[in-house]
Structure formats: C-alpha cells, structure tokens
Design an enzyme around this catalytic site. Structure first.
Site, PDB file in Angstrom:
ATOM      1  N   SER A 267      47.067  37.004  40.650  1.00  0.00           N
ATOM      2  CA  SER A 267      47.039  35.637  40.859  1.00  0.00           C
ATOM      3  C   SER A 267      46.189  35.194  42.048  1.00  0.00           C
ATOM      4  O   SER A 267      44.943  35.549  42.113  1.00  0.00           O
ATOM      5  CB  SER A 267      48.552  35.001  40.990  1.00  0.00           C
ATOM      6  OG  SER A 267      48.431  33.633  40.727  1.00  0.00           O
TER       7      SER A 267
ATOM      8  N   ASP B 211      45.477  38.000  35.781  1.00  0.00           N
ATOM      9  CA  ASP B 211      45.835  36.565  35.674  1.00  0.00           C
ATOM     10  C   ASP B 211      45.459  35.698  37.024  1.00  0.00           C
ATOM     11  O   ASP B 211      46.252  35.405  37.574  1.00  0.00           O
ATOM     12  CB  ASP B 211      47.041  36.176  35.292  1.00  0.00           C
ATOM     13  CG  ASP B 211      47.014  34.982  34.371  1.00  0.00           C
ATOM     14  OD1 ASP B 211      46.107  34.831  33.622  1.00  0.00           O
ATOM     15  OD2 ASP B 211      47.988  34.301  34.343  1.00  0.00           O
TER      16      ASP B 211
ATOM     17  N   ARG C 104      35.810  32.071  44.811  1.00  0.00           N
ATOM     18  CA  ARG C 104      36.817  32.575  43.773  1.00  0.00           C
ATOM     19  C   ARG C 104      36.224  33.995  43.535  1.00  0.00           C
ATOM     20  O   ARG C 104      35.202  34.079  43.987  1.00  0.00           O
ATOM     21  CB  ARG C 104      36.991  31.698  42.651  1.00  0.00           C
ATOM     22  CG  ARG C 104      35.655  31.389  41.824  1.00  0.00           C
ATOM     23  CD  ARG C 104      35.645  30.942  40.711  1.00  0.00           C
ATOM     24  NE  ARG C 104      34.389  30.209  39.875  1.00  0.00           N
ATOM     25  CZ  ARG C 104      33.632  30.968  39.380  1.00  0.00           C
ATOM     26  NH1 ARG C 104      33.765  32.403  39.441  1.00  0.00           N
ATOM     27  NH2 ARG C 104      32.470  30.541  38.991  1.00  0.00           N
TER      28      ARG C 104
ATOM     29  N   ASP D  24      31.310  40.525  42.939  1.00  0.00           N
ATOM     30  CA  ASP D  24      32.328  40.850  44.070  1.00  0.00           C
ATOM     31  C   ASP D  24      32.515  42.305  44.029  1.00  0.00           C
ATOM     32  O   ASP D  24      32.934  42.730  45.368  1.00  0.00           O
ATOM     33  CB  ASP D  24      33.523  40.089  44.170  1.00  0.00           C
ATOM     34  CG  ASP D  24      33.498  38.512  44.368  1.00  0.00           C
ATOM     35  OD1 ASP D  24      32.293  38.192  44.853  1.00  0.00           O
ATOM     36  OD2 ASP D  24      34.218  37.725  43.829  1.00  0.00           O
TER      37      ASP D  24
ATOM     38  N   HIS E 286      52.295  34.468  32.787  1.00  0.00           N
ATOM     39  CA  HIS E 286      51.351  34.629  33.926  1.00  0.00           C
ATOM     40  C   HIS E 286      51.827  36.123  34.450  1.00  0.00           C
ATOM     41  O   HIS E 286      50.958  36.788  34.728  1.00  0.00           O
ATOM     42  CB  HIS E 286      51.583  33.689  35.180  1.00  0.00           C
ATOM     43  CG  HIS E 286      50.889  33.699  36.194  1.00  0.00           C
ATOM     44  ND1 HIS E 286      49.435  33.671  36.065  1.00  0.00           N
ATOM     45  CD2 HIS E 286      50.989  33.639  37.532  1.00  0.00           C
ATOM     46  CE1 HIS E 286      48.987  33.666  37.415  1.00  0.00           C
ATOM     47  NE2 HIS E 286      49.858  33.679  38.159  1.00  0.00           N
TER      48      HIS E 286
END
Length: 467
Positions: A161, A185, A199, A204, A255
């Site tokens: 998350s 997720d 984000r 990355d 989630h």
C-alpha cells in the site's frame, strides 16, 4: 561465609542483568491501539533486522548503540518489507509469517520497516504525508550498507500500500539502480493521477513488479511496473466479504489479499500462473493462453519468482506488461487451467453456460462454471474453446460431470448436441488430453461421462444428435 553469600547474590543480580539486557535486544513490532489512532502519532521508525541467526529475535538497526549490526552481512541480499497505513495501530498480522517464509528460502537480511508510529492515525493523508520521510530514513541505512560493501543490485524492496510508494521514493534516490521493487496493491487515494516522481514507477528499480487486488477502492488501478498482475481482474477477491455485513474484512480483505498472494508464492505447494493479456475479459475468454508466444520460459508466475522473467519484461517497449489470472478463495490460491473445447451439432445457435466437474480415481472433486458474464455461443460444427479453471489438479480423471444451462427460467428447455468435447491442460502439460464423443446435454441435467484419450480421426456426424 558472609563473603560467599554476597558473592552468590552478586552473581544472581549479574545474571538477571544479562537476561534483561538480552531481552532488550529482541525488538518487537510497535503495537498501538485505536486510542493512538484517534490522537495521531508522530513518526518514529524501527528497522527490525532478521536473519537465520536471529529469526526469532529482531534487532533494531536504527536504535542508539544497536548491537543488531552484528547480524547484518552486507554481502547478502537484503529485503526491506514496508507496511502501509495502520488506522487501528495493530501490527500487520502477516509480518512474522513473511519473515519466516523468506528466510526458509535463503539466508537474506530481512528488514521490517516498522513505521507504525506515523502510519497509525484516523486521518489517512497524515500517514501519506510521512512516506518521503520514511524513505529518507531508509536511504541513510542503505548508504551505510553501501559504504561497507553492499551493492544496489542486492537491494530488494517489498512495499504494501503506502509502503509501495515509499519503496519507489527510495528507488528514485538511487536513480532506479536498486535491484527490485515489488508493490503489493500500491495505495490509490492521493496517488492516483500523480506524475511518476510522486509515486511508484517502473523506472524506480531494475525490475518492478506489482500486484493489484483492490483497484476499485484502496488500491492503484493503472500499471506501475514492468509487469502488473491483476488477480481476478484486480477487484472482488474470492473468499472476501461482498457486503458490509462482513465487518472490517469487507473494507480490507481485497486490499490485503495482495500480501497473502505474494506469501503463497514463497511456498513449494504450487505456483500461481498468470497470463499476459490486454484485459481481464480476453483472459476469461481464453484468448491469452499461448504462453510460448510470450517468452521461451512461457507465461510468468506471480510473486517472489516473477524476476525469472525480468529480461523479457524489461526489454519490451514500452516496458509495461499486464497479466491476468483467477485464484482460488483460500491459500495457496492456485488455479489449474484447461481449454474446454466443444464442437456442437445443433442447427440453431445456442447461447449458455457450461459447468464441468472433474472426479479423480480416489473420489476427490473439483468444479468450474463458465463465468456468468461470458455466455458461450455454440454454432453448428464450429469449435468453441472455453477457459476452464479448477482449484485441484488430478493426475488421473476418472469421471466428468457436465451441465448445460441457458440461464433462462421461462420457455422450453434446450438440448445441446455435442459431437466432441475435449479437455486440454494448460497449466500442467504432462496431463493427457481427454475427449468424449457424440452425446446430448439436456438443459439443467447433469450428464456423467467417462473421459477417454482423444482420437486422431475424422469425426463422424451422428444425425440423432442434431435438432
């Protein structure tokens, strides 16, 4: 005599002191409660190190005068596990299990990033605002490790998350040179629609894989990695409550499923096969099962071992792949895929659904019903290929039970004349291809059949099976 007594008491207190100090070196994940969430918490991070030497006794690498560094071998691969938002303050229920499972594979440095003080608050955006601060703390440790001989290739970050975006922020600080990031997720609220520098993004790390399980609520919908996995289309995970009557599980189960799917990939019981595809419907319709076209290794698997497909995925232009698949409702979540092919004889087109049940020689059963969103269309002499999915894999199938339905509750019942039904394995290609020839399915009536190896001869039409 008095001297001996004093010496004995001294030794007892010394041992007690050693025991207390020893206990103090074993650090636990921060355990807070709803009271802390109501008040909110300031950021305080623990970096809990586990190795095979101290699997049950974590040391805090960020503590003053920490002795945990004696367990940190920078020549080994280091896995950072970073959790997300904690609205009630309780530790993640999966923390200990994921550590044990990872260390059962290899003697990694496993570092649990405990930022529960900071993530615990009733106001989500207060936690989200601390993500870059957590990333800066992680960079300080990684810099220290690099100065002592670690390599960026050996850094693997697993983020849940908000933790997925924290992992991305760390990766950006090293210009995408760290080895791998797995996003479980990644959080959607406050991050959806933001530019890549705000984000997680595939640039990355050298390899970024993402599992999306709640794209219609708490998770991020769009692709973020070199490969983005969408189990069950990314929404409504099987086994999770469908209504608010399920309590707190209704809000968090989908989630959280990303974590449990990843953890299942650490088991030897089975691997979760996935299918690169344009969208979930094409997968359900069986249009994406030709894995040999994707790579010499076939289709990628979910989770820890997804990096075996790294070279094929990173080389794509653009380097972004979506993979879809369904799962079972319970751990280990694996599904076994088959093509279910029908050649039918009815002169009039039939639309409906097939339910097929497989029975093994020892009486075990597994069943599949064609998705109600995707009724099959049966036309005379035209082969229809359905994607059948089962939660068990049988070496020998002794019987099959087949049912045809139109889903209609009014009007006359239909029949489906079948010239050939064929069951072709996709997941386990060592299984035989099985067939049945010349039979009739009466609507809503289960037909029992004994499968046989498929014949390589021309099919003969039986006029009695036609309308």
């Amino acid at each position: 005599m008095l001297h001996k007594v004093c010496l004995q008491w001294y030794l007892i207190f010394l041992c007690l002191g050693c025991w207390v100090n020893s206990e103090e070196t074993c650090q636990n994940f921060t355990d807070l409660n709803i009271h802390n969430a109501i008040l909110g918490t300031d950021l305080k991070v623990k970096l809990l190190l586990y190795t095979r030497e101290n699997v049950n006794c974590a040391g805090n690498l960020i503590a003053e005068n920490s002795t945990a560094f004696k367990y940190l071998n920078v020549t080994k691969k280091t896995i950072f596990i970073t959790h997300g938002y904690r609205p009630t303050g309780s530790p993640p229920i999966w923390i200990h299990d994921i550590v044990v499972k990872l260390l059962s594979i290899q003697d990694f440095n496993v570092i649990c990033v405990d930022w529960n003080r900071g993530a615990t608050t009733l106001i989500y955006h207060h936690a989200a605002a601390k993500t870059r601060d957590v990333a800066n703390i992680l960079k300080t440790l990684i810099d220290k490790m690099l100065s002592e001989g670690a390599t960026l290739d050996s850094i693997y970050m697993v983020g849940v998350s908000l933790g997925a975006h924290i992992s991305g922020f760390v990766g950006k600080m090293y210009n995408g040179s760290i080895g791998r990031i797995t996003g479980l997720d990644p959080a959607g609220p406050l991050f959806t629609g933001t530019p890549p520098d705000e984000r997680l993004h595939y640039s990355d790390a050298q390899f970024v894989d993402v599992i999306h399980t709640d794209i219609d609520a708490l998770g991020y919908r769009e692709s973020l990695g070199h490969i983005d996995f969408y189990p069950n289309g990314g929404t409504d995970q099987p086994g999770c409550p469908k209504t608010i009557l399920g309590g707190s599980e209704y809000f968090k189960c989908d989630h959280q499923r990303s974590v449990f799917l990843y953890m299942s990939s650490l088991n030897d019981s089975c691997s979760i096969d996935t299918f690169p595809c344009a969208n979930y419907r094409d997968y359900r319709m069986g249009k994406c099962t030709n894995c040999e076209d994707f790579s010499p290794r076939g289709c990628p698997v979910l989770g820890f071992y997804a990096d075996k497909w790294k070279d094929y995925l990173v080389a794509k232009n653009p380097p972004m792949t979506k993979a879809f698949f369904d799962t079972a409702a319970k751990n280990p979540f694996c599904i076994y895929h088959y093509h279910l092919d029908f050649v039918t004889l009815n002169s009039k087109t039939r639309r409906g659904y097939i339910t097929i049940k497989l029975v093994s020689t020892d009486g075990n059963q597994t069943e599949y019903t064609v998705d109600q969103r995707d009724p099959a269309t049966f036309e005379q002499y035209k082969e229809v290929s359905l994607l059948a999915k089962f939660d068990k894999d049988f070496a020998v199938i002794s019987k099959v039970f087949v049912t045809f339905t139109t889903g209609s509750i009014i009007g006359p019942k239909c029949k489906l004349g079948v010239q050939r039904m064929r069951l072709r394995p996709i997941t386990n290609l060592n299984r035989p291809i099985l067939c049945r020839y010349d039979f009739v399915l009466l609507e809503n009536i289960e037909e029992e059949l004994k499968p046989i190896p498929c014949q390589h001869t021309n099919l003969v039409v039986d006029e009695n099976l036609m309308d």
